[in-house]
Design an enzyme around this catalytic site. Structure first.
Site, PDB file in Angstrom:
ATOM      1  N   ASN A 245     -12.346  26.292 -18.469  1.00  0.00           N
ATOM      2  CA  ASN A 245     -12.450  27.860 -18.675  1.00  0.00           C
ATOM      3  C   ASN A 245     -11.140  28.199 -19.029  1.00  0.00           C
ATOM      4  O   ASN A 245     -10.025  27.333 -19.702  1.00  0.00           O
ATOM      5  CB  ASN A 245     -12.498  28.534 -17.270  1.00  0.00           C
ATOM      6  CG  ASN A 245     -11.568  27.990 -16.177  1.00  0.00           C
ATOM      7  OD1 ASN A 245     -10.529  28.325 -16.541  1.00  0.00           O
ATOM      8  ND2 ASN A 245     -12.054  27.615 -15.464  1.00  0.00           N
TER       9      ASN A 245
ATOM     10  N   LYS B 224     -16.495  40.137  -2.292  1.00  0.00           N
ATOM     11  CA  LYS B 224     -15.880  38.640  -2.321  1.00  0.00           C
ATOM     12  C   LYS B 224     -15.254  38.426  -0.837  1.00  0.00           C
ATOM     13  O   LYS B 224     -15.481  37.612  -0.295  1.00  0.00           O
ATOM     14  CB  LYS B 224     -15.029  38.299  -3.229  1.00  0.00           C
ATOM     15  CG  LYS B 224     -15.291  36.907  -4.172  1.00  0.00           C
ATOM     16  CD  LYS B 224     -14.579  37.052  -5.367  1.00  0.00           C
ATOM     17  CE  LYS B 224     -15.721  37.002  -6.395  1.00  0.00           C
ATOM     18  NZ  LYS B 224     -15.017  36.999  -7.943  1.00  0.00           N
TER      19      LYS B 224
ATOM     20  N   ASP C 251     -17.158  26.558 -10.967  1.00  0.00           N
ATOM     21  CA  ASP C 251     -18.160  26.683  -9.977  1.00  0.00           C
ATOM     22  C   ASP C 251     -19.386  25.485 -10.237  1.00  0.00           C
ATOM     23  O   ASP C 251     -19.896  25.196  -9.296  1.00  0.00           O
ATOM     24  CB  ASP C 251     -18.560  27.981 -10.300  1.00  0.00           C
ATOM     25  CG  ASP C 251     -17.919  28.908  -9.721  1.00  0.00           C
ATOM     26  OD1 ASP C 251     -17.225  28.757  -8.614  1.00  0.00           O
ATOM     27  OD2 ASP C 251     -17.955  30.139 -10.443  1.00  0.00           O
TER      28      ASP C 251
ATOM     29  N   LYS D  98     -15.595  35.566   1.610  1.00  0.00           N
ATOM     30  CA  LYS D  98     -14.521  34.906   1.844  1.00  0.00           C
ATOM     31  C   LYS D  98     -13.404  35.683   2.567  1.00  0.00           C
ATOM     32  O   LYS D  98     -12.829  36.516   1.857  1.00  0.00           O
ATOM     33  CB  LYS D  98     -13.953  34.222   0.414  1.00  0.00           C
ATOM     34  CG  LYS D  98     -15.072  33.500  -0.357  1.00  0.00           C
ATOM     35  CD  LYS D  98     -14.346  32.817  -1.694  1.00  0.00           C
ATOM     36  CE  LYS D  98     -15.539  32.494  -2.554  1.00  0.00           C
ATOM     37  NZ  LYS D  98     -14.910  31.812  -3.763  1.00  0.00           N
TER      38      LYS D  98
ATOM     39  N   LYS E 292     -19.583   8.089 -24.655  1.00  0.00           N
ATOM     40  CA  LYS E 292     -19.747   9.123 -25.534  1.00  0.00           C
ATOM     41  C   LYS E 292     -21.187   9.592 -25.925  1.00  0.00           C
ATOM     42  O   LYS E 292     -21.929   8.622 -26.517  1.00  0.00           O
ATOM     43  CB  LYS E 292     -19.017   9.206 -26.849  1.00  0.00           C
ATOM     44  CG  LYS E 292     -18.947  10.450 -27.713  1.00  0.00           C
ATOM     45  CD  LYS E 292     -17.988  10.372 -28.825  1.00  0.00           C
ATOM     46  CE  LYS E 292     -18.360  11.677 -29.694  1.00  0.00           C
ATOM     47  NZ  LYS E 292     -17.897  11.735 -31.144  1.00  0.00           N
TER      48      LYS E 292
ATOM     49  N   PHE F 268      -8.044  34.812  -5.216  1.00  0.00           N
ATOM     50  CA  PHE F 268      -8.015  35.642  -6.506  1.00  0.00           C
ATOM     51  C   PHE F 268      -9.592  36.116  -6.841  1.00  0.00           C
ATOM     52  O   PHE F 268     -10.483  35.355  -6.230  1.00  0.00           O
ATOM     53  CB  PHE F 268      -7.422  34.969  -7.796  1.00  0.00           C
ATOM     54  CG  PHE F 268      -6.059  35.242  -7.701  1.00  0.00           C
ATOM     55  CD1 PHE F 268      -5.203  34.551  -6.825  1.00  0.00           C
ATOM     56  CD2 PHE F 268      -5.492  35.762  -8.901  1.00  0.00           C
ATOM     57  CE1 PHE F 268      -3.749  34.767  -6.954  1.00  0.00           C
ATOM     58  CE2 PHE F 268      -3.979  35.858  -8.986  1.00  0.00           C
ATOM     59  CZ  PHE F 268      -3.388  35.331  -8.059  1.00  0.00           C
TER      60      PHE F 268
HETATM   61  N1  CTP Z   1     -12.573  29.382  -5.621  1.00  0.00           N
HETATM   62  C1  CTP Z   1     -12.479  28.249  -5.010  1.00  0.00           C
HETATM   63  N2  CTP Z   1     -13.343  27.152  -5.490  1.00  0.00           N
HETATM   64  C2  CTP Z   1     -14.529  27.308  -6.317  1.00  0.00           C
HETATM   65  C3  CTP Z   1     -14.466  28.649  -6.911  1.00  0.00           C
HETATM   66  C4  CTP Z   1     -13.675  29.557  -6.682  1.00  0.00           C
HETATM   67  O1  CTP Z   1     -11.643  28.047  -4.481  1.00  0.00           O
HETATM   68  N3  CTP Z   1     -15.258  26.290  -6.714  1.00  0.00           N
HETATM   69  C5  CTP Z   1     -11.755  30.255  -5.609  1.00  0.00           C
HETATM   70  C6  CTP Z   1     -10.788  30.880  -6.587  1.00  0.00           C
HETATM   71  O2  CTP Z   1      -9.738  30.104  -6.531  1.00  0.00           O
HETATM   72  C7  CTP Z   1     -10.412  32.517  -6.129  1.00  0.00           C
HETATM   73  C8  CTP Z   1     -11.687  32.766  -5.492  1.00  0.00           C
HETATM   74  O3  CTP Z   1     -12.430  31.629  -5.107  1.00  0.00           O
HETATM   75  O4  CTP Z   1      -9.522  32.508  -5.405  1.00  0.00           O
HETATM   76  C9  CTP Z   1     -12.782  33.488  -6.296  1.00  0.00           C
HETATM   77  O5  CTP Z   1     -13.054  32.924  -7.460  1.00  0.00           O
HETATM   78  P1  CTP Z   1     -14.138  33.650  -8.415  1.00  0.00           P
HETATM   79  O6  CTP Z   1     -13.889  32.897  -9.585  1.00  0.00           O
HETATM   80  O7  CTP Z   1     -13.562  35.183  -8.776  1.00  0.00           O
HETATM   81  O8  CTP Z   1     -15.279  34.146  -7.600  1.00  0.00           O
HETATM   82  P2  CTP Z   1     -16.247  33.158  -7.267  1.00  0.00           P
HETATM   83  O9  CTP Z   1     -16.393  33.183  -5.733  1.00  0.00           O
HETATM   84  O10 CTP Z   1     -16.614  32.025  -7.835  1.00  0.00           O
HETATM   85  O11 CTP Z   1     -17.601  34.187  -7.625  1.00  0.00           O
HETATM   86  P3  CTP Z   1     -18.253  34.542  -9.130  1.00  0.00           P
HETATM   87  O12 CTP Z   1     -17.732  33.522  -9.847  1.00  0.00           O
HETATM   88  O13 CTP Z   1     -19.655  34.649  -8.844  1.00  0.00           O
HETATM   89  O14 CTP Z   1     -17.460  35.933  -9.279  1.00  0.00           O
END
Ligand code: CTP
Length: 412
Positions: free
Chosen positions: A219, A350, A288, A354, A298, A336
């Site tokens: 990302n 969120k 995610d 969490k 490859k 975050f």
């Molecule tokens: N986070 C994590 N592990 C993951 C995904 C996210 O620890 N596999 C943590 C991120 O570091 C951040 C928080 O969860 O502190 C929220 O991440 P964000 O991407 O905003 O949200 P998600 O919970 O992944 O939900 P969505 O992508 O649906 O918004």
């Protein structure tokens, strides 16, 4: 009012009294700008030029930029005030030497006081900050290295110069640090230490989820926010473990730097450290999803045969969720919430899922916020009270300081 600049708001600098020593190197032309920057952040700056510095830049430049009389050697013999060498060090909250030449470093290490600036240094009761700038060969010289070690052992701070092309035409380590690094060092010296004896773990950057040996899913996270958090935590006195995915940044000085690539590696690094931490900040943009299968070789275009390619992905472990389910109640956990709309509503949702102590929400599509820029615009939401604080657009270093101050409130 504190001037807003592209490089920051300079939290901690406003109202401070800074004695600004300039010694005789070519980098003194940059020091003029740095002096102006400190003034812009609201500091009172009193410049002092050595006789050699006056060959490169004039006291008029520094008087105009600081708004006060720039002191020179001639002032040492001013019958109107024979005590400049005592008065100014007594007045100062911080003594800065910028640039610091090899000669001045040598004199300071030996305790020599043969001009006004070196005399002032002996009359100063605290530790000064030196910003060396010189030719790379000079900086590497064992005598200079020894003198720098002596300065450190005497309680002074020496900020290592940067590498790169220098005025003499050579490349090497010896360039005066950038303005950004200069301000970071000044802030570190001036800020209070509410996180002294606290241990903080910060995750930063993206993760990379390999498809095959040459391709990956990732990302747009640059790691800047997480790295500034690590710097801010150190500056407020914490000991810091920084776990980072791949970035192009050079890591800040932390107690332990752990480099990881995948979400799984990040999870394992966090698991290893989490129990002894007082605070964990999940600033990383953790993937995610990860490819269900990781190809050993490859993937060839021909093998797909013009049919398009569907990747099968599986969910990664949510690290923040794991931390929260296995936390000690004394720990402060910060999450975050990266959003593209309905910022507060989504961030509050969120927090339901969490239950962090502090949620840092930002709309990554807003100009000057989010990925790969030096500034950010965030809203802080306290997990327990749901108190909301919307911060203005700020340099990420200052956003980081605001977050860490909130952490200190939760922990203390
Ligand atoms: N986070 C994590 N592990 C993951 C995904 C996210 O620890 N596999 C943590 C991120 O570091 C951040 C928080 O969860 O502190 C929220 O991440 P964000 O991407 O905003 O949200 P998600 O919970 O992944 O939900 P969505 O992508 O649906 O918004």
């Amino acid at each position: 009012m504190v001037e807003r600049t592209p490089w920051g708001n300079g939290i901690g600098i406003a109202g401070k009294k800074i004695l600004f020593g300039v010694t005789g190197g070519i980098a003194s032309y940059k020091a003029a700008y740095y002096c102006r920057g400190l003034k812009g952040f609201g500091a009172e700056v009193s410049p002092v030029l050595t006789e050699n510095a006056r060959r490169f830049v004039t006291e008029l430049t520094f008087s105009a930029l600081s708004g006060v009389h720039a002191t020179t050697g001639a002032d040492a013999f001013d019958p109107g005030n024979p005590f400049h060498h005592i008065d100014l060090p007594r007045w100062a909250d911080l003594f800065v030497i910028c640039p610091a030449t090899a000669n001045f470093i040598g004199k300071a290490a030996a305790g020599i006081a043969d001009d006004l600036l070196s005399t002032m240094l002996l009359a100063y009761r605290g530790g000064a900050i030196f910003f060396p700038a010189m030719n790379g060969a000079m900086y590497e010289n064992p005598a200079v290295k020894r003198n720098i070690e002596t300065l450190t052992s005497l309680g002074h701070t020496v900020v290592e110069p940067e590498s790169g092309p220098m005025a003499c035409g050579e490349e090497g380590r010896g360039r005066l640090v950038s303005f950004d690094a200069f301000i970071h060092a000044i802030q570190s010296a001036l800020l209070p230490k509410p996180l002294k004896q606290k241990k903080v773990l910060i995750t930063a950057g993206p993760t990379r989820e390999p498809i095959d040996p040459v391709r990956y899913i990732s990302n747009r996270s640059s790691g800047k926010m997480g790295f500034e958090l690590a710097w801010a935590a150190k500056s407020l006195g914490a000991s810091v473990v920084l776990v980072s995915g791949p970035t192009c940044l050079s890591p800040p000085k932390v107690d332990e730097f752990v480099s990881v690539e995948t979400a799984e590696e990040m999870l394992n690094a966090v698991k290893m450290h989490k129990d002894r931490m007082d605070c964990i900040i999940m600033a990383a943009a953790v993937a995610d999803f990860t490819p269900r299968e990781r190809l050993a070789k490859k993937l060839k275009k021909d093998a797909v045969g013009g049919m398009g390619l569907a990747l099968s992905l599986q969910e990664t472990t949510d690290i923040l969720d794991y931390i929260l389910k296995n936390r000690s109640t004394k720990q402060c956990i910060v999450g975050f919430s990266a959003e593209t709309g309905d910022l507060v509503k989504n961030a509050l949702k969120k927090i339901e899922k969490k239950p962090v102590d502090i949620m840092v929400a930002n709309n990554v599509t807003e100009p000057g916020a989010g990925f790969d820029v030096d500034t950010n615009k965030v809203t802080l939401i306290m997990g327990k009270t749901k108190e909301i604080e919307e911060l203005p657009i700020m340099h990420k270093a200052d956003v980081a300081l605001r977050i860490l101050h909130k952490v200190a409130e939760v922990l203390n």
